[in-house]
Design a protein around this motif. Structure first.
Motif, mmCIF file in Angstrom:
data_model
loop_
_atom_site.group_PDB
_atom_site.id
_atom_site.type_symbol
_atom_site.label_atom_id
_atom_site.label_comp_id
_atom_site.label_asym_id
_atom_site.label_seq_id
_atom_site.Cartn_x
_atom_site.Cartn_y
_atom_site.Cartn_z
ATOM 1 N N THR A 57 -36.017 -48.416 69.496
ATOM 2 C CA THR A 57 -37.142 -48.515 70.419
ATOM 3 C C THR A 57 -37.966 -49.731 70.023
ATOM 4 O OG1 THR A 57 -38.642 -47.218 69.058
ATOM 5 C CG2 THR A 57 -37.243 -46.007 70.596
ATOM 6 N N ASP A 86 -34.202 -41.602 77.657
ATOM 7 C CA ASP A 86 -35.257 -40.741 77.147
ATOM 8 C C ASP A 86 -36.484 -40.935 78.022
ATOM 9 O OD1 ASP A 86 -37.719 -40.237 75.531
ATOM 10 O OD2 ASP A 86 -36.188 -39.553 74.127
ATOM 11 N N PRO A 87 -37.080 -39.835 78.477
ATOM 12 C CA PRO A 87 -38.180 -39.987 79.421
ATOM 13 C C PRO A 87 -39.390 -40.729 78.863
ATOM 14 C CG PRO A 87 -37.931 -37.698 78.738
ATOM 15 C CD PRO A 87 -36.763 -38.438 78.219
ATOM 16 N N THR A 88 -39.521 -40.780 77.570
ATOM 17 C CA THR A 88 -40.759 -41.333 77.036
ATOM 18 C C THR A 88 -40.670 -42.767 76.543
ATOM 19 O OG1 THR A 88 -40.301 -40.417 74.857
ATOM 20 C CG2 THR A 88 -41.574 -39.054 76.372
ATOM 21 N N ARG A 89 -39.460 -43.239 76.253
ATOM 22 C CA ARG A 89 -39.381 -44.599 75.742
ATOM 23 C C ARG A 89 -38.047 -45.240 76.063
ATOM 24 N NH1 ARG A 89 -36.985 -41.619 72.364
ATOM 25 N NH2 ARG A 89 -37.239 -41.198 70.178
ATOM 26 N N THR A 128 -35.961 -34.683 73.574
ATOM 27 C CA THR A 128 -36.504 -35.444 72.446
ATOM 28 C C THR A 128 -37.481 -34.727 71.539
ATOM 29 O OG1 THR A 128 -38.204 -36.352 73.877
ATOM 30 C CG2 THR A 128 -36.285 -37.711 73.454
ATOM 31 N N TYR A 174 -47.820 -30.936 86.490
ATOM 32 C CA TYR A 174 -46.904 -31.153 85.371
ATOM 33 C C TYR A 174 -46.395 -29.829 84.816
ATOM 34 C CZ TYR A 174 -47.572 -36.176 85.192
ATOM 35 O OH TYR A 174 -47.560 -37.512 85.489
ATOM 36 N N LYS A 194 -42.393 -28.691 85.020
ATOM 37 C CA LYS A 194 -41.667 -28.349 83.807
ATOM 38 C C LYS A 194 -41.076 -26.940 83.924
ATOM 39 C CE LYS A 194 -43.759 -29.603 80.009
ATOM 40 N NZ LYS A 194 -44.649 -29.503 78.818
ATOM 41 N N ILE A 207 -33.841 -39.149 84.705
ATOM 42 C CA ILE A 207 -34.390 -40.204 83.858
ATOM 43 C C ILE A 207 -33.646 -41.474 84.229
ATOM 44 C CG2 ILE A 207 -34.986 -40.853 81.515
ATOM 45 C CD1 ILE A 207 -35.872 -38.059 82.242
ATOM 46 N N THR A 217 -40.276 -46.229 84.006
ATOM 47 C CA THR A 217 -41.712 -45.945 84.016
ATOM 48 C C THR A 217 -42.090 -44.547 84.475
ATOM 49 O OG1 THR A 217 -41.951 -46.878 86.232
ATOM 50 C CG2 THR A 217 -42.265 -48.363 84.374
ATOM 51 N N ARG A 218 -41.178 -43.884 85.187
ATOM 52 C CA ARG A 218 -41.561 -42.547 85.620
ATOM 53 C C ARG A 218 -40.366 -41.636 85.780
ATOM 54 N NH1 ARG A 218 -39.851 -44.945 89.741
ATOM 55 N NH2 ARG A 218 -40.683 -45.243 91.805
#
Lengths: 140, 140
Positions: free
Chosen positions: A31, A70-73, A137, B52, B56, B68, B72-73
């Motif tokens: 990352t 990965d949804p976050t990074r 994750t 959210y 989930k 994914i 960005t989203r």
DNA sequence: TCCGCCGGTTAGACAGAGTCCAATACTGGC
DNA sequence: GCCAGTATTGGACTCTGTCTAACCGGCGGA
């Protein structure tokens, strides 16, 4: 390493060489944050902005690939040979799948006016015993 | 709609029903933000946190899938039948590829102790004339 | 040698997605 | 209708990534 950059039309500044060194010496998935940390581990001297700039540049010049898994990074992959990935949804770890054995059949034609830019296959996995997947994750 | 939630072990609160309605009446891909906007279009009735939480929950209960694809989203997909996606890297639009025709061969065995959770195939495309993308992934 | 250009680097402010928390509102079972 | 447990909420917060405007430094030209 400087030559490798030059060969790809990138002027080899000190910072770029440091970043390239991290990416290519250890052949792993990184990352942006990990690279920032690694480069500045010994004695620090590359800024966040430069890491992002440089990664974007390397992607453009096709020295590395960007993986959206990965949804976050975003993850950067120094392996540019065609390959796919196992993704452990619990630990977040990635494992390469060489593409040369893999064959995908039966894909419909592309939408009109479009050309393919690449095919990504992601096999999501989890440990046998793990209850189920709720949130991806859980790094480290 | 309430019954549909009950059938999946979800107590049908007003908010959840509203969100489900947006997702399932128009069978499209949504971001959390779009859902927040759609639900509150007439007059505000659901908070960001609830959107959210609910998304989930729906993912856990397998009413929707999480995609994914865009760095960005996260995108939520009310179509839970097996399928894959074309992704236009320029416009960002997604198109479904039914999975029943598609066959993937030659995948290596899973890493030991792991079970598969699903296989995602993303075909990244761009318009013919578009000057090439700085963005995601360039295999093959 | 000095100057100015210009690409590269930088700190820090900023933006957007998503999470967390403590207080409040609701729901469902009795 | 009451109560306990569950759901919802606003707002603050975190995190990744972007932007901006200043700055640095190498190089060519005079």
């Amino acid at each position: 390493m400087a030559d490798r950059l030059r060969a790809n039309d990138i002027s080899p500044t000190h910072q770029r060489v440091e970043i390239a060194r991290v990416l290519f010496e250890r052949q792993e998935h990184f990352t942006a944050d990990q690279i920032l940390g690694s480069v500045n581990a010994r004695h620090a001297e590359v800024s966040k902005a430069t890491v992002y700039n440089t990664l974007k540049l390397f992607v453009e010049k096709k020295l590395i690939r960007e993986l959206i898994i990965d949804p976050t990074r975003v993850v950067y992959d120094p392996n540019t040979t065609p390959h796919h990935h196992f993704y452990d949804t619990v630990s977040g770890s990635l494992t390469d799948i060489p593409a040369d054995q893999v064959r995908v059949m039966g894909l419909p034609p592309l939408p009109p006016g479009m050309i393919a830019d690449g095919v990504d296959i992601i096999v999501r996995t989890r440990p046998l015993n793990e209850p189920a997947m709720s949130g991806p994750t859980q790094p480290e």
